[in-house]
Write an enzyme that holds these catalytic residues in place. Structure first.
Site, PDB file in Angstrom:
ATOM      1  N   GLU A 169      12.781 -15.763  61.163  1.00  0.00           N
ATOM      2  CA  GLU A 169      12.246 -15.149  59.940  1.00  0.00           C
ATOM      3  C   GLU A 169      13.281 -15.006  58.822  1.00  0.00           C
ATOM      4  O   GLU A 169      13.647 -13.892  58.441  1.00  0.00           O
ATOM      5  CB  GLU A 169      11.655 -13.765  60.245  1.00  0.00           C
ATOM      6  CG  GLU A 169      10.560 -13.791  61.287  1.00  0.00           C
ATOM      7  CD  GLU A 169       9.806 -12.457  61.375  1.00  0.00           C
ATOM      8  OE1 GLU A 169      10.161 -11.518  60.630  1.00  0.00           O
ATOM      9  OE2 GLU A 169       8.866 -12.373  62.166  1.00  0.00           O
ATOM     10  N   GLU A 375       6.342 -15.021  68.135  1.00  0.00           N
ATOM     11  CA  GLU A 375       6.124 -13.565  68.147  1.00  0.00           C
ATOM     12  C   GLU A 375       4.685 -13.262  67.770  1.00  0.00           C
ATOM     13  O   GLU A 375       4.139 -13.855  66.834  1.00  0.00           O
ATOM     14  CB  GLU A 375       6.990 -12.842  67.109  1.00  0.00           C
ATOM     15  CG  GLU A 375       8.381 -12.563  67.552  1.00  0.00           C
ATOM     16  CD  GLU A 375       9.181 -11.846  66.461  1.00  0.00           C
ATOM     17  OE1 GLU A 375       8.623 -11.001  65.745  1.00  0.00           O
ATOM     18  OE2 GLU A 375      10.370 -12.173  66.339  1.00  0.00           O
TER      19      GLU A 375
HETATM   20  C1  GCO Z   1      10.046  -9.653  63.092  1.00  0.00           C
HETATM   21  C2  GCO Z   1      11.080  -9.467  63.989  1.00  0.00           C
HETATM   22  C3  GCO Z   1      10.900  -8.421  65.026  1.00  0.00           C
HETATM   23  C4  GCO Z   1      10.086  -7.209  64.696  1.00  0.00           C
HETATM   24  C5  GCO Z   1       8.630  -7.453  64.917  1.00  0.00           C
HETATM   25  C6  GCO Z   1       7.754  -6.259  64.616  1.00  0.00           C
HETATM   26  O1  GCO Z   1       9.506 -10.653  63.355  1.00  0.00           O
HETATM   27  O2  GCO Z   1       9.833  -8.925  62.150  1.00  0.00           O
HETATM   28  O3  GCO Z   1      11.312 -10.684  64.564  1.00  0.00           O
HETATM   29  O4  GCO Z   1      12.236  -8.095  65.178  1.00  0.00           O
HETATM   30  O5  GCO Z   1      10.483  -6.146  65.471  1.00  0.00           O
HETATM   31  O6  GCO Z   1       8.203  -8.477  64.104  1.00  0.00           O
HETATM   32  O7  GCO Z   1       7.892  -5.877  63.281  1.00  0.00           O
END
Ligand code: GCO
Length: 470
Positions: A169, A375
């Site tokens: 990200e 994710e």
């Molecule tokens: C993100 C990060 C994670 C966060 C998750 C929840 O993608 O923002 O990779 O570290 O904790 O997304 O917000």
């Protein structure tokens, strides 16, 4: 497929869970590790809710063997984690610290012994503070430093890690870190934000080249984005234009150079009043545009935007993203809206159709490139029963809905290879500290005891069956 048939996934589908170094490791001052920008930021009063820091977090640094046992108990096929740069190369330059590399070697070996494939991310936002002091991501040299760091980690772990991700990200690292300032290092500088985005992109290209030089040919190298699923508030042309702007600023600023080799013209025009983009040098876009083996996509919730009638930027999509957008829109034209529907504990609306749309978008945009959901998950207001077990049916419903949405995309031809649930453990949720729980395993932050939630048992059953219950 009818509503009541189970959704069957391919036998080689990768079932995983994800974490990130600063969110779980703790041991912030051990083994030669120096502060990263997240140590500095979390120790700055007012930056993180409740003054929480990652000093101890889940203490995964000391408890990783127990955590591997947990993963094995769930039947995970893969584990996505990130390496803390300042643990392996404390100043961001020069030689590596062996104790830091040894930690990751032991982690990876422990995973492999249990048949769990390690999926390594080089950067999940924890830049060594020394590099930030030297300018951070807005400084071009940081991209070169990153390639050196990639070589160090590649040489150390290339013989045992098959799946490599340069960045997680970059949107958050650049826009939240240097634009809205809600993430480390907390700077609010419009042009620096654009420079940071470019140098993150450049560092991806340089690191990919560096990794190819040291990894076995069989290693897979990719990157993870969290592209916004941007939905216009209405059918009006103005709202469509607002959606276009935010798509350019949040997503295409990364995906266009990485996947296609050039920055979007509309983005350059939209941002002309804050930068002439002279920081992009001849050849940079070609360097960024390296062949990759897979694309990681993170998805939680869609974003709804409209044209702001009175010229003001209002609202917030829950990621704190409105604040940076006002500096780069030529006329301050975008308003964020809460999407309709039920929300998670983050206030993010639950809309699995966004995941189908996202997967279809990149399936069409880069045909033939394998995709992973790197994710997806939900923060829920978990409550434990007397036995300490959390019956998180809300999280189960969220994950079920999104796996079904991913399956739907696969039925339409998307080459989706795997799914990593965010997150294995409750952990340090950035500016929200420990107030938001994303884990399928509950962590008591007083005792650090881990207790699988109902969602963990449910996920284990899905993995074992290779299908979603009807
Ligand atoms: C993100 C990060 C994670 C966060 C998750 C929840 O993608 O923002 O990779 O570290 O904790 O997304 O917000």
């Amino acid at each position: 497929m009818t509503q009541n048939e189970p959704r069957v996934f391919p036998p080689d589908f990768v079932w995983g869970a994800a974490t990130a170094s600063y969110q779980i490791e703790g041991a912030a001052r051990e083994g030669g590790r120096t502060p990263s920008i997240w140590d500095t930021f979390s120790h700055t009063p007012g930056r993180v809710l409740g003054g929480d820091t990652g000093d101890v977090a889940c203490d995964h640094f000391h408890r990783f063997r127990d955590d591997i046992d947990l993963m094995a108990g769930l039947g995970l096929g893969a584990y996505r984690f990130s390496v803390s740069w300042s643990r392996v190369q404390p100043t961001g330059r020069g030689p590596a610290v062996q104790t830091g590399l040894d930690f990751y070697r032991e982690l990876v070996d422990g995973l492999l012994e249990r048949g769990i494939a390690p999926a390594l991310t080089l950067y999940h936002w924890d830049l060594p503070q020394e590099l930030e002091d030297a300018g951070g991501w807005p400084a071009r040299e940081t991209a070169e430093r990153f390639a050196e760091y990639a070589t160090i980690v590649g040489e150390a772990l290339g013989d045992r890690v098959a799946m490599w991700t340069t960045h997680n990200e970059p949107f958050c690292a650049a826009l939240l870190g240097y634009g809205s300032g809600v993430h480390a290092p907390g700077r609010t500088e419009p042009e620096s934000m654009l420079k940071a985005a470019h140098h993150l992109n450049l560092s991806h290209g340089l690191a990919t080249q560096a990794l190819r030089a040291v990894l076995p040919r069989s290693a897979q190298v990719g990157i993870t984005f969290n592209p916004g699923v941007i939905r216009p508030f209405s059918d009006s042309p103005e709202d469509a234009d607002a959606a276009r702007r935010i798509d350019a600023l949040h997503t295409r600023i990364f995906t266009d150079p990485v996947l296609h080799g050039s920055y979007p013209q509309d983005l350059r025009q939209d941002t002309a009043r804050v930068s002439d983009w002279s920081f992009v040098r001849d050849g940079d876009e070609a360097t960024i545009h390296q062949p990759i083996d897979f694309l990681g996509l993170n998805y939680y919730t869609p974003t709804v935007v409209s044209f702001a009638q009175d010229g003001a930027v209002k609202g917030n999509d829950g990621h704190g993203v409105s604040e940076h957008s006002q500096w780069v829109g030529s006329e301050d034209v975008v308003q964020f809206h809460p999407a309709p529907g039920e929300v998670t504990d983050m206030g993010w609306v639950i809309d699995p159709t966004g995941l189908t749309d996202l997967l279809l978008r990149f399936h069409r945009e880069v045909p033939g490139l394998p995709l992973y959901v790197t994710e997806n998950g939900a923060a829920c207001p978990d409550k434990a029963d007397d036995a300490g077990v959390v019956h998180d049916s809300d999280r189960i419903a969220y994950v079920h809905g999104h796996l079904a949405a991913a399956h739907k995309a696969m039925e339409q031809g998307v080459d989706l290879r795997g799914y990593f649930l965010w997150s294995l453990l409750d952990n340090f949720e950035w500016a929200y500290g420990y107030s938001k729980r994303f884990g399928m395993v509950h962590v008591d932050f007083e005792t650090l005891q881990r207790t699988p939630k109902a969602s963990a048992r449910w996920y284990a059953e899905v993995i074992a069956a290779g299908q979603l219950p009807a």
